[in-house]
Design an enzyme around this catalytic site. Structure first.
Site, PDB file in Angstrom:
ATOM      1  N   SER A 160      37.122  45.640  62.310  1.00 40.08           N
ATOM      2  CA  SER A 160      38.056  46.840  61.363  1.00 40.08           C
ATOM      3  C   SER A 160      38.095  47.716  61.840  1.00 40.08           C
ATOM      4  O   SER A 160      38.495  48.347  62.802  1.00 40.08           O
ATOM      5  CB  SER A 160      36.356  47.267  60.566  1.00 40.08           C
ATOM      6  N   TYR A 173      28.713  51.229  58.133  1.00 33.77           N
ATOM      7  CA  TYR A 173      29.298  50.576  58.947  1.00 33.77           C
ATOM      8  C   TYR A 173      30.449  49.922  59.767  1.00 33.77           C
ATOM      9  O   TYR A 173      30.253  49.518  60.748  1.00 33.77           O
ATOM     10  CB  TYR A 173      30.187  49.857  57.296  1.00 33.77           C
TER      11      TYR A 173
HETATM   12  N1  NAP Z   1      37.764  43.549  52.451  1.00 28.30           N
HETATM   13  C1  NAP Z   1      38.204  44.760  53.687  1.00 28.30           C
HETATM   14  O1  NAP Z   1      38.763  45.902  53.341  1.00 28.30           O
HETATM   15  C2  NAP Z   1      38.406  44.752  54.908  1.00 28.30           C
HETATM   16  C3  NAP Z   1      38.703  45.267  56.053  1.00 28.30           C
HETATM   17  C4  NAP Z   1      38.045  45.684  57.170  1.00 28.30           C
HETATM   18  C5  NAP Z   1      37.422  44.283  58.153  1.00 28.30           C
HETATM   19  N2  NAP Z   1      36.810  43.353  57.030  1.00 28.30           N
HETATM   20  C6  NAP Z   1      35.576  42.180  57.447  1.00 28.30           C
HETATM   21  O2  NAP Z   1      36.139  40.975  56.946  1.00 28.30           O
HETATM   22  C7  NAP Z   1      34.846  40.269  56.843  1.00 28.30           C
HETATM   23  C8  NAP Z   1      35.612  39.828  55.304  1.00 28.30           C
HETATM   24  O3  NAP Z   1      34.864  40.595  54.476  1.00 28.30           O
HETATM   25  P1  NAP Z   1      35.748  40.538  53.181  1.00 28.30           P
HETATM   26  O4  NAP Z   1      36.671  41.163  52.888  1.00 28.30           O
HETATM   27  O5  NAP Z   1      36.447  39.505  53.076  1.00 28.30           O
HETATM   28  O6  NAP Z   1      34.788  40.832  52.148  1.00 28.30           O
HETATM   29  P2  NAP Z   1      33.852  39.462  50.575  1.00 28.30           P
HETATM   30  O7  NAP Z   1      35.210  39.224  49.767  1.00 28.30           O
HETATM   31  O8  NAP Z   1      33.001  40.163  50.485  1.00 28.30           O
HETATM   32  O9  NAP Z   1      33.303  37.991  51.506  1.00 28.30           O
HETATM   33  C9  NAP Z   1      31.868  38.515  52.847  1.00 28.30           C
HETATM   34  C10 NAP Z   1      31.391  37.175  52.749  1.00 28.30           C
HETATM   35  O10 NAP Z   1      30.550  37.215  53.816  1.00 28.30           O
HETATM   36  C11 NAP Z   1      29.281  36.527  53.618  1.00 28.30           C
HETATM   37  N3  NAP Z   1      27.748  37.264  53.373  1.00 28.30           N
HETATM   38  C12 NAP Z   1      28.008  38.301  53.717  1.00 28.30           C
HETATM   39  N4  NAP Z   1      26.453  38.607  53.608  1.00 28.30           N
HETATM   40  C13 NAP Z   1      26.063  37.768  53.624  1.00 28.30           C
HETATM   41  C14 NAP Z   1      24.843  36.902  54.455  1.00 28.30           C
HETATM   42  N5  NAP Z   1      23.552  37.635  54.538  1.00 28.30           N
HETATM   43  N6  NAP Z   1      24.938  35.588  54.856  1.00 28.30           N
HETATM   44  C15 NAP Z   1      25.573  34.830  54.757  1.00 28.30           C
HETATM   45  N7  NAP Z   1      27.363  35.430  54.859  1.00 28.30           N
HETATM   46  C16 NAP Z   1      27.363  36.343  54.053  1.00 28.30           C
HETATM   47  C17 NAP Z   1      29.987  36.373  51.632  1.00 28.30           C
HETATM   48  O11 NAP Z   1      29.216  35.066  51.577  1.00 28.30           O
HETATM   49  P3  NAP Z   1      28.380  34.693  50.648  1.00 28.30           P
HETATM   50  O12 NAP Z   1      27.596  36.027  49.306  1.00 28.30           O
HETATM   51  O13 NAP Z   1      28.320  33.949  49.681  1.00 28.30           O
HETATM   52  O14 NAP Z   1      26.668  35.098  51.907  1.00 28.30           O
HETATM   53  C18 NAP Z   1      31.296  36.406  52.378  1.00 28.30           C
HETATM   54  O15 NAP Z   1      31.964  34.620  52.266  1.00 28.30           O
HETATM   55  C19 NAP Z   1      33.730  41.205  57.094  1.00 28.30           C
HETATM   56  O16 NAP Z   1      33.305  41.218  57.971  1.00 28.30           O
HETATM   57  C20 NAP Z   1      34.845  42.389  57.108  1.00 28.30           C
HETATM   58  O17 NAP Z   1      33.466  43.766  57.614  1.00 28.30           O
HETATM   59  C21 NAP Z   1      37.039  43.700  56.072  1.00 28.30           C
END
Ligand code: NAP
Length: 253
Positions: A160, A173
């Site tokens: 991120s 985070y």
């Molecule tokens: N969205 C943003 O603005 C943003 C910006 C920068 C970086 N990121 C990074 O991008 C990545 C994906 O984020 P996203 O935006 O796609 O978030 P999201 O829509 O909330 O998806 C998060 C994913 O992580 C999985 N997950 C969470 N906790 C888990 C656990 N204990 N065991 C297994 N799986 C788990 C969830 O699956 P389940 O709930 O089914 O387990 C889900 O598939 C993350 O690393 C986040 O830090 C996001």
């Protein structure tokens, strides 16, 4: 709604699409964590388009099953709570035993953002570090020996922009992503000589469940934007190693 968020239809074309570099991932096996929604799901769909065989990891079995059905026959679902030492040990054993992972995408992540550090429950801190840092370490540990044996591999850790600066009310985070960057850069140096590339993709705000919170979603990056970058990285010719990509929306959301 972008394709990656439409769970109700078959999404993939009959034949694998060409990548930005014209390469295909046919014959490759890719593990994608966080595949149940958001960025991980978009990446899984993109890699399936490129012909990869997919192992889909997250806790939500129903969402993984829906994605499996959308992709077709190429996917295996591996439901796992990445904060659970016992569940992740089973997953790592399965990966080590198969020894066939060519690509690992660590996309699962949680934020627990919204309160100052001194008010953060210890269990929330532990969950953030376990999901965002310990799990990528354990999965890298599981796949790297097989990659070394085959003399090839690609690992992408989704970090991120919070891994490059302060994040008030999101200290744990930010710390997890700073640490994930260090883990990634260091492993990359350890593994370059084995033709294994380890990259960081660091997005700003992405329009997912994670990214909600008062911002203008129409101005955010889309999950497919991140998936396209991952596809570009892992289809580079073998001599080309893009170690890090930082992504920003054009307009501030
Ligand atoms: N969205 C943003 O603005 C943003 C910006 C920068 C970086 N990121 C990074 O991008 C990545 C994906 O984020 P996203 O935006 O796609 O978030 P999201 O829509 O909330 O998806 C998060 C994913 O992580 C999985 N997950 C969470 N906790 C888990 C656990 N204990 N065991 C297994 N799986 C788990 C969830 O699956 P389940 O709930 O089914 O387990 C889900 O598939 C993350 O690393 C986040 O830090 C996001």
């Amino acid at each position: 709604m972008p394709d990656s968020q439409n769970q109700s239809q078959k999404i993939l074309p009959a034949s694998a699409a060409a990548s930005p570099t014209g390469s295909s991932l046919a014959g490759s096996t890719a593990i994608v964590t966080g595949a149940s929604r958001g960025i991980g799901r978009a990446i899984a769909l993109r890699l399936a388009q490129l012909g990869a065989r997919l192992l889909l990891v997250a806790r939500d079995r129903a969402a993984l099953t829906a994605l499996h059905q959308a992709i077709g026959t190429v996917a295996e679902i591996l439901p796992c709570d990445l904060t659970s030492a016992s569940e992740i040990a089973v997953l790592a054993s399965r990966i080590e035993a198969a020894g066939d992972c060519d690509i690992l995408i660590n996309a699962a992540g949680i934020g627990k953002i919204g309160a100052p550090l001194h008010q953060m429950p210890v269990e929330d801190y532990d969950a953030v570090l376990a999901t965002n840092l310990r799990a990528p370490f354990l999965l890298m540990r599981a796949v790297i020996p097989g990659m070394i044996a085959r003399g090839t591999g690609y690992i992408v850790n989704i970090s991120s922009l919070a891994g490059q600066g302060p994040l008030a009310n999101g200290a744990a985070y930010a710390a997890s992503k700073w640490a994930l960057n260090g883990l990634t850069y260091s492993a990359a140096e350890e593994l370059r000589a084995h033709n294994i590339r380890v990259s960081v993709v660091a997005p700003g705000s992405v329009n997912t469940e994670f990214g909600r919170g008062g911002k203008d979603r129409s101005k955010m990056l889309q999950a497919d934007d991140v998936a396209n970058v991952v596809a570009m990285l892992i289809t580079q010719p073998p001599q080309s190693f893009i170690s890090e990509v930082r992504m920003r929306p054009t307009q501030k959301p």
